[in-house]
Scaffold this motif. Structure first.
Motif, PDB file in Angstrom:
ATOM      1  N   GLN A 132       0.824  -1.214   0.000  1.00  0.00           N
ATOM      2  CA  GLN A 132       0.000   0.000   0.000  1.00  0.00           C
ATOM      3  C   GLN A 132       0.858   1.264   0.000  1.00  0.00           C
ATOM      4  OE1 GLN A 132      -2.919  -0.327   3.187  1.00  0.00           O
ATOM      5  NE2 GLN A 132      -3.321  -2.458   2.678  1.00  0.00           N
ATOM      6  N   LEU A 133       1.890   1.266  -0.841  1.00  0.00           N
ATOM      7  CA  LEU A 133       2.742   2.451  -0.975  1.00  0.00           C
ATOM      8  C   LEU A 133       2.126   3.363  -2.039  1.00  0.00           C
ATOM      9  CD1 LEU A 133       5.546   3.410   0.148  1.00  0.00           C
ATOM     10  CD2 LEU A 133       6.515   2.648  -2.013  1.00  0.00           C
ATOM     11  N   PRO A 134       1.751   4.589  -1.632  1.00  0.00           N
ATOM     12  CA  PRO A 134       1.093   5.468  -2.611  1.00  0.00           C
ATOM     13  C   PRO A 134       1.992   5.756  -3.810  1.00  0.00           C
ATOM     14  CG  PRO A 134       0.976   6.386  -0.385  1.00  0.00           C
ATOM     15  CD  PRO A 134       1.908   5.224  -0.328  1.00  0.00           C
ATOM     16  N   ASP A 135       1.370   5.861  -4.967  1.00  0.00           N
ATOM     17  CA  ASP A 135       2.064   6.113  -6.220  1.00  0.00           C
ATOM     18  C   ASP A 135       2.993   7.315  -6.125  1.00  0.00           C
ATOM     19  OD1 ASP A 135       2.272   4.928  -8.676  1.00  0.00           O
ATOM     20  OD2 ASP A 135       1.129   6.526  -9.666  1.00  0.00           O
ATOM     21  N   GLU A 136       2.512   8.321  -5.406  1.00  0.00           N
ATOM     22  CA  GLU A 136       3.255   9.577  -5.281  1.00  0.00           C
ATOM     23  C   GLU A 136       4.617   9.338  -4.589  1.00  0.00           C
ATOM     24  OE1 GLU A 136       2.348  11.280  -1.810  1.00  0.00           O
ATOM     25  OE2 GLU A 136       4.109  12.567  -2.142  1.00  0.00           O
ATOM     26  N   GLY A 175       9.399   1.584  15.050  1.00  0.00           N
ATOM     27  CA  GLY A 175       8.779   2.820  14.582  1.00  0.00           C
ATOM     28  C   GLY A 175       7.455   2.622  13.857  1.00  0.00           C
ATOM     29  N   LEU A 176       6.892   1.416  13.917  1.00  0.00           N
ATOM     30  CA  LEU A 176       5.618   1.190  13.230  1.00  0.00           C
ATOM     31  C   LEU A 176       4.469   1.096  14.229  1.00  0.00           C
ATOM     32  CD1 LEU A 176       6.441  -1.541  10.546  1.00  0.00           C
ATOM     33  CD2 LEU A 176       6.387   0.940  10.292  1.00  0.00           C
ATOM     34  N   ASP A 177       3.327   1.709  13.878  1.00  0.00           N
ATOM     35  CA  ASP A 177       2.137   1.467  14.694  1.00  0.00           C
ATOM     36  C   ASP A 177       1.545   0.125  14.240  1.00  0.00           C
ATOM     37  OD1 ASP A 177       0.489   1.819  12.446  1.00  0.00           O
ATOM     38  OD2 ASP A 177       0.337   3.980  12.821  1.00  0.00           O
ATOM     39  N   LEU A 181       2.371  -2.040  10.951  1.00  0.00           N
ATOM     40  CA  LEU A 181       3.063  -3.311  11.199  1.00  0.00           C
ATOM     41  C   LEU A 181       2.377  -4.441  10.430  1.00  0.00           C
ATOM     42  CD1 LEU A 181       5.281  -4.746  12.962  1.00  0.00           C
ATOM     43  CD2 LEU A 181       3.449  -5.259  14.552  1.00  0.00           C
ATOM     44  N   LYS A 182       1.041  -4.429  10.467  1.00  0.00           N
ATOM     45  CA  LYS A 182       0.283  -5.472   9.759  1.00  0.00           C
ATOM     46  C   LYS A 182       0.522  -5.405   8.252  1.00  0.00           C
ATOM     47  CE  LYS A 182      -3.589  -6.456  12.820  1.00  0.00           C
ATOM     48  NZ  LYS A 182      -4.897  -5.908  13.224  1.00  0.00           N
ATOM     49  N   VAL A 183       0.499  -4.175   7.716  1.00  0.00           N
ATOM     50  CA  VAL A 183       0.709  -4.003   6.270  1.00  0.00           C
ATOM     51  C   VAL A 183       2.091  -4.524   5.867  1.00  0.00           C
ATOM     52  CG1 VAL A 183       1.004  -2.304   4.430  1.00  0.00           C
ATOM     53  CG2 VAL A 183      -0.855  -2.036   6.079  1.00  0.00           C
ATOM     54  N   ALA A 185       3.991  -6.645   7.533  1.00  0.00           N
ATOM     55  CA  ALA A 185       4.090  -8.089   7.744  1.00  0.00           C
ATOM     56  C   ALA A 185       3.399  -8.850   6.610  1.00  0.00           C
ATOM     57  CB  ALA A 185       3.474  -8.464   9.092  1.00  0.00           C
ATOM     58  N   GLU A 186       2.235  -8.342   6.185  1.00  0.00           N
ATOM     59  CA  GLU A 186       1.538  -8.992   5.071  1.00  0.00           C
ATOM     60  C   GLU A 186       2.395  -8.960   3.805  1.00  0.00           C
ATOM     61  OE1 GLU A 186      -2.363  -7.235   4.725  1.00  0.00           O
ATOM     62  OE2 GLU A 186      -2.841  -7.942   6.752  1.00  0.00           O
ATOM     63  N   GLY A 187       3.069  -7.821   3.609  1.00  0.00           N
ATOM     64  CA  GLY A 187       3.969  -7.697   2.458  1.00  0.00           C
ATOM     65  C   GLY A 187       5.075  -8.747   2.522  1.00  0.00           C
ATOM     66  N   VAL A 188       5.632  -8.911   3.718  1.00  0.00           N
ATOM     67  CA  VAL A 188       6.711  -9.901   3.897  1.00  0.00           C
ATOM     68  C   VAL A 188       6.161 -11.308   3.671  1.00  0.00           C
ATOM     69  CG1 VAL A 188       8.319 -10.916   5.552  1.00  0.00           C
ATOM     70  CG2 VAL A 188       8.029  -8.428   5.464  1.00  0.00           C
ATOM     71  N   ASN A 189       5.008 -11.594   4.275  1.00  0.00           N
ATOM     72  CA  ASN A 189       4.430 -12.950   4.156  1.00  0.00           C
ATOM     73  C   ASN A 189       4.126 -13.310   2.710  1.00  0.00           C
ATOM     74  OD1 ASN A 189       4.567 -13.657   6.848  1.00  0.00           O
ATOM     75  ND2 ASN A 189       2.641 -12.627   7.332  1.00  0.00           N
TER      76      ASN A 189
END
Lengths: 250, 405
Positions: A132-136, A175-177, A181-183, A185-189
């Motif tokens: 979920q990294l914004p295009d910008e 440094g992650l809320d 953290l979930k986002v 971790a999901e990316g890593v998984n």
């Protein structure tokens, strides 16, 4: 995939790692947990090839090759990835242009043709969506003005683009809320797979709730003092590092 | 006027001036007087301490005629460009008080005032907003002997008028000396963007003097790519309340280049703002100098002035002198200045390499980015593209950047 044998490392003449032994096989996720100053980041940097770390003893084999003899870019080209605890900002170098240079350098090493602009954009859109990294943000200068969470997502985005064989993730959770953290971790998984290994370095157990490791190591004062399954992380959470230390006292 | 009689620069000064209107003869006479009294700068002249001009001061030159920059673009509506010589002959009163507008010149600028023969006067009358840029080019030719060229440009932008001027001084490294003076007179609320490019500009002593009325805005972007001996001064006099100037510069030197940028910003009125960002890279055996001063005059309250000079030193044999400084004689001001000289950031370099980017390319990417941030401010797109291309050609291994973008 990775075999660390009796690794001793000094920084400015001070011993930091004092005989690490570790073996990671393809498809496995290992976690290294340890308190501040135990040598976790030193291990990550030595594996990635940062200057200023003197290996005084031992060796590291990566896919059967002597990793410590390789330049950082060669390690990357051979499929090693370091997710930084503190990703550096590079004003003036756009994220997307930098990644294209990286992807194509690695492709060149593998004897593959460079990706053209269209294929590259397609790939980057797909992978940016994963974290979920914004295009910008993909178009801005590398990590410049990024929040802590954005920097970490950018690290995982890069990992997804580079498709490494071995990913070393240094305190990716710091440094992650909890949502970020979930986002992350999901990316890593999403990148876990039978051909890929991961070494997840963390201070806290909470990351391991989301990225469930196969093996957990406890690093204290430059040595791995305990190795176990994910239950070890739970135990640490309950008893703290002091508990492990005390249990080790003869 | 070209002749084979070679003289030193000072030796070429006439004893009297008998052509042109009285006021011009007075200006020229005064300039010559100043020169006869004080001479040209030496190592002991503070503002010229790092500029090795002795080879120029002692040398003999023949006067070359080609000193008038040529228009490299069609002249847009709402602007006139006239020969200074013609105007001085036919309507000299139009220029009275508009030459040497920054005060009595010294050194090379005085030489220019005393000896310029022709030049250009670009005028935008009040209220005209000129969108299309005016491009001026002065080709630096390699003269057979050693020639000197005096180039003079006057730009007047009337109240509420706007202009973009792009000047290119390019050519071959050679024996020619270019002495150029550009004067800019901005009316109330006038705006000017001024791009100036020096590319292999040989021996050059240039200056830009800007006089700014209330609420005017002057923005200068200077790009210097090499130069056997280049000394370039920009001086802004913020005379009207609320005037602003932004001075940006990028320089890249190699070999035996000597490139020397000086700025002077004088806050003479209140509520003015100035900002300067100069960045340079020195490699080879080159020398780069940045010397910038901000002077806040008494009564210039609510001044805001910032000045920054950052340098990359890429070789042990190269030299950088940097001297940003402030002289403040008012109390309600916000001023900052800073200078750095360093090498590439090792953490950035390592980061790029951990992503598989080979070290030479990573070096090139960071080096290019360092100057590109200034080149990016060049308001004229074709010139900006040309400068980016020139950086890629000049920065070691930057050719590879092209392959990946």
């Amino acid at each position: 995939m990775l075999k660390i044998e009796d690794l001793h490392v000094e920084v400015d003449g001070k011993p930091i790692l004092k005989g690490i032994n570790l073996e990671i096989e393809a498809g496995q996720v290992h976690a290294i947990m340890g308190p501040n100053g135990s040598g976790k980041s030193t291990l990550a940097y030595v594996l990635a090839g940062k200057d200023g770390y003197e290996v005084t003893k031992g060796r590291v084999l990566y896919k059967g090759q002597d990793l410590l003899e390789m330049a950082p870019e060669l390690r990357a080209a051979e499929g090693l990835f370091l997710g930084f605890q503190y990703p550096v900002a590079i004003p003036g170098v756009s994220n997307i242009y930098f990644l294209k240079a990286a992807v194509n350098a690695i492709r060149k090493h593998r004897g593959e043709d460079p990706l053209d602009a269209i294929d590259f954009m397609k790939l980057s859109k797909e992978k940016a969506a994963l974290v979920q990294l914004p295009d910008e943000l993909t178009k801005r200068s590398v990590n410049d003005g990024f929040s802590g969470g954005e920097k970490k997502r950018n690290e995982i985005f890069q990992m997804a683009m580079l498709e490494p064989s071995l990913a070393v993730l240094d305190e990716t959770d710091s440094g992650l809320d909890i949502d970020a953290l979930k986002v992350v971790a999901e990316g890593v998984n999403a990148l876990r797979g039978p051909d890929r290994a991961m070494l997840v370095i963390t201070h806290y157990q909470r990351l391991l709730d989301h990225i469930v490791p196969d093996v957990v190591h406890v690093l204290i004062d430059g040595q791995i003092v305990r190795t176990g399954d994910k239950g070890l992380a739970m135990q640490l959470e309950k008893e703290g590092y002091a508990g492990v230390r005390n249990a080790l006292q003869p | 006027m070209t002749n084979t009689n070679r003289q030193t620069l000072l030796g070429s000064l006439p004893t009297s001036f008998d052509k042109g209107p009285d006021w011009l003869r007075a200006l020229r006479g005064r300039a010559a007087e100043t020169l006869r009294e004080h001479g040209l700068p030496t190592k002991r002249t503070e503002a010229w301490r790092f500029t090795p001009v002795r080879s120029v001061v002692d040398a003999e030159f023949s006067r070359e005629e080609e000193g008038v920059p040529s228009l490299a673009s069609p002249l847009p509506d709402g602007v006139t460009a006239r020969s200074l010589r013609d105007v001085l002959r036919s309507e000299p009163e139009l220029l009275d008080g508009r030459l040497d507008l920054g005060g009595a010149p010294t050194h090379f600028a005085a030489l220019n005032t005393a000896l310029f023969d022709d030049g250009l006067w670009i005028d935008v009358p009040a209220g005209n907003v000129v969108e299309a840029p005016i491009e001026l080019a002065l080709a630096i030719t390699k003269s057979a002997g050693r020639g000197v060229v005096y180039s003079r440009v006057l730009v007047t932008v009337g109240d509420d008028a706007e202009l973009t001027l792009v000047e290119t001084y390019a050519g071959e490294e050679g024996g020619q000396l270019t002495n150029s003076v550009v004067e800019v007179d901005l009316g109330c609320n006038a705006k000017m963007s001024h791009v100036r490019v020096h590319e292999n500009a040989g021996f050059q002593v240039g200056r830009v003097d800007v006089r700014q009325a209330a609420d005017s805005a002057y923005r200068s972007t200077v790009v210097t790519l090499g130069g056997a001996l280049l000394r370039f001064d920009v001086r802004c006099l913020l005379q009207g309340k609320g005037a602003e100037c932004q001075l940006d510069g990028a320089y890249l030197i190699d070999g035996d280049d000597h490139v020397d940028h000086h700025t002077v910003v004088e806050h003479q009125a209140s509520h003015c703002r100035s900002e300067q960002t100069y960045r340079g890279i020195a490699s080879g055996k080159g020398t780069a100098v940045f010397d910038g001063i901000v002077i806040v005059h008494r009564g210039a309250q609510k001044t805001e002035a910032h000045q920054e000079n950052r340098n990359l030193l890429l070789s042990d044999m190269a030299t950088i002198h940097t001297k940003p400084h402030l002289e403040i004689d008012a109390d309600d001001v916000i001023c900052s200045h800073g200078a750095t000289v360093g090498s590439l950031d090792q953490d950035q370099l390592f980061y790029l390499r951990t992503r598989g980017i080979p070290e030479p390319l990573a070096n090139a990417m960071l080096t290019y980015a360092f100057l590109e941030s200034i080149v990016d401010r060049v308001i004229h797109e074709p010139t900006r593209a040309r400068m980016r291309e020139a950086l890629l050609t000049r920065i070691p291994h930057a050719e590879d950047i092209r392959g990946v973008t």
